[in-house]
Design an enzyme around this catalytic site. Structure first.
Site, PDB file in Angstrom:
ATOM      1  N   LYS A   1       0.837  -1.202   0.000  1.00 55.61           N
ATOM      2  CA  LYS A   1       0.000   0.000   0.000  1.00 55.61           C
ATOM      3  C   LYS A   1       0.875   1.256   0.000  1.00 55.61           C
ATOM      4  O   LYS A   1       0.692   2.159  -0.794  1.00 55.61           O
ATOM      5  CB  LYS A   1      -0.917  -0.036   1.227  1.00 55.61           C
ATOM      6  CG  LYS A   1      -1.823   1.153   1.343  1.00 55.61           C
ATOM      7  CD  LYS A   1      -2.766   1.022   2.535  1.00 55.61           C
ATOM      8  CE  LYS A   1      -3.451   2.357   2.794  1.00 55.61           C
ATOM      9  NZ  LYS A   1      -4.369   2.331   3.921  1.00 55.61           N
TER      10      LYS A   1
ATOM     11  N   GLU B   1      10.612  -4.634   4.433  1.00 59.48           N
ATOM     12  CA  GLU B   1      10.709  -6.039   4.035  1.00 59.48           C
ATOM     13  C   GLU B   1      10.365  -6.194   2.550  1.00 59.48           C
ATOM     14  O   GLU B   1      11.068  -6.862   1.784  1.00 59.48           O
ATOM     15  CB  GLU B   1       9.744  -6.915   4.857  1.00 59.48           C
ATOM     16  CG  GLU B   1      10.075  -7.015   6.333  1.00 59.48           C
ATOM     17  CD  GLU B   1       9.366  -5.969   7.179  1.00 59.48           C
ATOM     18  OE1 GLU B   1       9.050  -4.877   6.650  1.00 59.48           O
ATOM     19  OE2 GLU B   1       9.145  -6.231   8.370  1.00 59.48           O
TER      20      GLU B   1
ATOM     21  N   GLY C   1      -4.766  -1.830   4.832  1.00 59.16           N
ATOM     22  CA  GLY C   1      -3.968  -2.964   4.353  1.00 59.16           C
ATOM     23  C   GLY C   1      -4.619  -4.307   4.621  1.00 59.16           C
ATOM     24  O   GLY C   1      -4.699  -5.171   3.741  1.00 59.16           O
ATOM     25  N   ARG C   2      -5.128  -4.513   5.835  1.00 57.25           N
ATOM     26  CA  ARG C   2      -5.694  -5.826   6.182  1.00 57.25           C
ATOM     27  C   ARG C   2      -7.098  -6.031   5.627  1.00 57.25           C
ATOM     28  O   ARG C   2      -7.728  -7.049   5.882  1.00 57.25           O
ATOM     29  CB  ARG C   2      -5.648  -6.027   7.697  1.00 57.25           C
ATOM     30  CG  ARG C   2      -6.268  -4.913   8.509  1.00 57.25           C
ATOM     31  CD  ARG C   2      -5.850  -4.991   9.972  1.00 57.25           C
ATOM     32  NE  ARG C   2      -6.331  -3.879  10.768  1.00 57.25           N
ATOM     33  CZ  ARG C   2      -5.701  -2.716  10.908  1.00 57.25           C
ATOM     34  NH1 ARG C   2      -4.555  -2.524  10.293  1.00 57.25           N
ATOM     35  NH2 ARG C   2      -6.204  -1.768  11.664  1.00 57.25           N
TER      36      ARG C   2
ATOM     37  N   GLU D   1      -4.616  -6.772  14.788  1.00 55.14           N
ATOM     38  CA  GLU D   1      -4.115  -5.447  14.402  1.00 55.14           C
ATOM     39  C   GLU D   1      -5.264  -4.434  14.463  1.00 55.14           C
ATOM     40  O   GLU D   1      -5.048  -3.250  14.725  1.00 55.14           O
ATOM     41  CB  GLU D   1      -3.493  -5.478  12.998  1.00 55.14           C
ATOM     42  CG  GLU D   1      -2.575  -4.289  12.727  1.00 55.14           C
ATOM     43  CD  GLU D   1      -1.767  -4.407  11.434  1.00 55.14           C
ATOM     44  OE1 GLU D   1      -2.344  -4.230  10.354  1.00 55.14           O
ATOM     45  OE2 GLU D   1      -0.553  -4.687  11.507  1.00 55.14           O
TER      46      GLU D   1
ATOM     47  N   HIS E   1      -4.445 -33.354  17.162  1.00 54.90           N
ATOM     48  CA  HIS E   1      -3.276 -34.155  17.550  1.00 54.90           C
ATOM     49  C   HIS E   1      -2.141 -33.269  18.040  1.00 54.90           C
ATOM     50  O   HIS E   1      -0.991 -33.710  18.091  1.00 54.90           O
ATOM     51  CB  HIS E   1      -2.847 -35.014  16.366  1.00 54.90           C
ATOM     52  CG  HIS E   1      -3.920 -35.965  15.953  1.00 54.90           C
ATOM     53  ND1 HIS E   1      -4.099 -37.192  16.541  1.00 54.90           N
ATOM     54  CD2 HIS E   1      -4.937 -35.813  15.067  1.00 54.90           C
ATOM     55  CE1 HIS E   1      -5.149 -37.792  16.006  1.00 54.90           C
ATOM     56  NE2 HIS E   1      -5.686 -36.963  15.111  1.00 54.90           N
TER      57      HIS E   1
ATOM     58  N   LYS F   1       9.344  -0.812  14.292  1.00 53.16           N
ATOM     59  CA  LYS F   1       9.930  -0.452  12.993  1.00 53.16           C
ATOM     60  C   LYS F   1      11.023   0.598  13.184  1.00 53.16           C
ATOM     61  O   LYS F   1      12.102   0.512  12.593  1.00 53.16           O
ATOM     62  CB  LYS F   1       8.858   0.150  12.072  1.00 53.16           C
ATOM     63  CG  LYS F   1       7.878  -0.836  11.484  1.00 53.16           C
ATOM     64  CD  LYS F   1       6.990  -0.104  10.471  1.00 53.16           C
ATOM     65  CE  LYS F   1       5.775  -0.910  10.114  1.00 53.16           C
ATOM     66  NZ  LYS F   1       4.808  -0.174   9.295  1.00 53.16           N
TER      67      LYS F   1
END
Ligand SMILES: O=P(O)(O)OC[C@H]1O[C@](O)(CO)[C@@H](O)[C@@H]1O
Length: 533
Positions: free
Chosen positions: A194, A200, A252-253, A338, A369, A497
């Site tokens: 965005k 990253e 963003g999400r 978030e 399990h 950050k």
């Protein structure tokens, strides 16, 4: 408003909700949106508790705020932005105004550009320098990765496009592992960000650029960008014809529905992508029109609030009995945590109840399990959310699907019923006796009375996936409004950050650790001795 609910909870906390569960309750404590069924009968919420929960919606003015969101008002108050991911799936194009401007022509134009590009990639009209695109690498992180990665996996049975890979982590192991599987001459790299500044993503994008530059002459020609920052995509060298923009009112999400969904669209085709959008749109219509007692997002939110803020259960497990949804828990971790992991209300006051819960999970039956032991017999109560389809996609193996469904239903039943000491004794009476029988039996007791909800649907197709994702988005909205927080900012990610940027030259050995705390300095020292710089 919390007082009455907490008093009610104190009154009913020890009740075994199984005793309330007749057929009438099953009908009363469930609701449907289209083909999707939401069952919350296996909880300790009764009619009185539910009425008090509905009061929360009224006191918090959820209906009015919902309408403000859909109308494009700047409900993301700390960033001064509208929240309009719903416009991305408003396929009928009804006007949506942001500051008097209808955003729909732009949304639909971008959608049709994406469709043109996706078709071209799929049919080979757009080719790499070595021929038809065989692989798409989506480079992004957070909302620019989790949504498309989750959805591409979820809709695997509908894939008929090139292979899709996802790179998110700055750990070089991630990108190196993906690029090793691809031929640079037939790979399309999609840089999804965005802001187009995320360290990253930009680091990985440059790595991919260098990798491609070793083989093809025109590197930029096999890159596309998905971003709100078109000046930065130009600086990176990506031609505007392959840049798909969106506006700052898409968080963003919440961005999978627009350009960030390009890799999904290339994988399943524009038509199936539209069905996905239609599913989200159908849930929007349901959320806007259904009464609270039939409104799935509202009910799912209220069950969440009951368990977390009222009962005090700190986590919730999302357990899809649908392996295609294996990335759903990870996706929901960002969407829910978030969004609602905040301790300050919109007006700056501290929250007087707990913030949103820790969300976690794995697909069934794998989780059974691994961690179900704790869910069944641990000392903490963990409300569970099961998702299950009536039909899978492997018709020849339907008997396995039936076993999967039986396991899903068995788990919610077991959590509710538990096993008494008497029942445990009977189970092992042929093996043990006397004091040893008592001792052994105690280990086989299940407390039961553990709540769960189940979301059931006919089959996970694109439309249903759209409904499921929009259901969770609106659940987050309702929970956020009731808590009085802003679900659409994420200031809590900033500090880390900033510190990472400051630590980079320290880790590289260009700066010393002066001013750092003893622990951080010692860790830098250890890593440097072992080769980090
Ligand atoms: O799409 P971008 O701008 O690269 O951001 C990626 C992610 O980073 C965050 O801003 C948090 O660090 C998320 O909200 C977002 O989804």
């Amino acid at each position: 408003m919390w007082g009455k609910l907490k008093a009610h909870h104190a009154k009913v906390a020890d009740r075994r909700f199984e005793t309330m569960l007749d057929a009438d309750r099953a009908a009363d404590f469930s609701a449907q949106a289209g083909d999707m069924l939401f069952d919350y009968a296996k909880t300790n919420i009764d009619a009185e508790g539910r009425a008090l929960l509905f009061d929360l919606l009224n006191v918090a003015e959820v209906a009015a705020k919902r309408d403000q969101m859909f109308a494009g008002q700047a409900i993301n108050e700390t960033e001064g932005r509208a929240v309009l991911h719903t416009a991305l799936r408003n396929l009928d194009g009804d006007p949506v105004l942001v500051e008097q401007r209808d955003v729909m022509p732009g949304v639909l134009d971008t959608l049709s550009r994406m469709e043109g590009f996706a078709d071209a990639v799929r049919d080979g009209t757009f080719a790499g320098q070595g021929g038809k695109i065989t692989d798409v690498v989506n480079i992004g992180i957070g909302g620019s990765d989790l949504g498309p990665a989750m959805a591409v996996k979820a809709l695997a049975p509908y894939h008929d496009g090139p292979r899709c890979h996802f790179v998110s982590n700055v750990d070089p192991a991630d990108i190196a592992g993906v690029l090793r599987q691809c031929d640079p001459a037939t790979t399309l790299v999609i840089v999804a960000s965005k802001t187009f500044t995320t360290i990253e993503t930009m680091t990985n994008a440059r790595t991919a650029q260098a990798w491609m530059g070793d083989t093809v002459t025109d590197t930029g020609a096999q890159f596309a960008a998905l971003s709100t920052a078109q000046d930065k995509t130009a600086d990176f060298g990506i031609d505007t014809s392959r840049v798909f923009g969106f506006e700052d009112w898409v968080g963003g999400r919440y961005s999978l529905w627009g350009p960030i969904g390009l890799s999904l669209m290339i994988a399943i085709g524009p038509q199936a992508f539209r069905a996905f959008l239609r599913g989200g749109q159908a849930m929007d219509t349901h959320f806007r029109n259904a009464k609270w007692d039939e409104n799935l997002p509202a009910l799912l939110a209220l069950v969440g609030i009951w368990h977390n803020q009222v009962c005090g259960y700190a986590t919730r497990a999302v357990l899809p009995y649908d392996n295609l949804l294996s990335r759903l828990p990870a996706y929901l971790q960002q969407l829910e945590m978030e969004s609602n992991g905040k301790g300050v209300c919109m007006d700056g006051a501290g929250l007087d109840v707990q913030s949103g819960p820790v969300v976690w999970g794995e697909p069934g039956t794998n989780g059974q399990h691994a961690f179900y032991q704790l869910i069944h017999q641990g000392t903490r109560v963990i409300p569970c959310e099961f998702l299950v389809a009536a039909r899978g996609h492997e018709d020849d193996l339907h008997h396995q699907h039936q076993l999967l469904v039986a396991n899903c239903l068995a788990q919610s039943e077991a959590l509710m019923r538990g096993r008494t000491l008497d029942e445990a004794r009977v189970k092992i009476a042929d093996k043990f006796s006397g004091a040893e029988l008592e001792r052994q039996a105690k280990h086989r007791v299940f407390p039961g009375n553990r709540p769960s909800v189940t979301i059931a649907y006919p089959q996970l197709d694109p439309f249903m996936l759209g409904q499921i994702i929009a259901l969770y988005e609106h659940r987050v909205f309702v929970e956020g409004v009731v808590l009085g927080i802003n679900s659409y900012d994420q200031w809590g990610v900033e500090l880390g950050k900033e510190l990472a940027t400051a630590l980079q030259p320290v880790v590289e050995g260009h700066e010393g650790t002066d001013g750092k705390d003893g622990s951080t300095a010692a860790l830098v020292g250890y890593l440097q001795q072992n080769g980090v710089s």
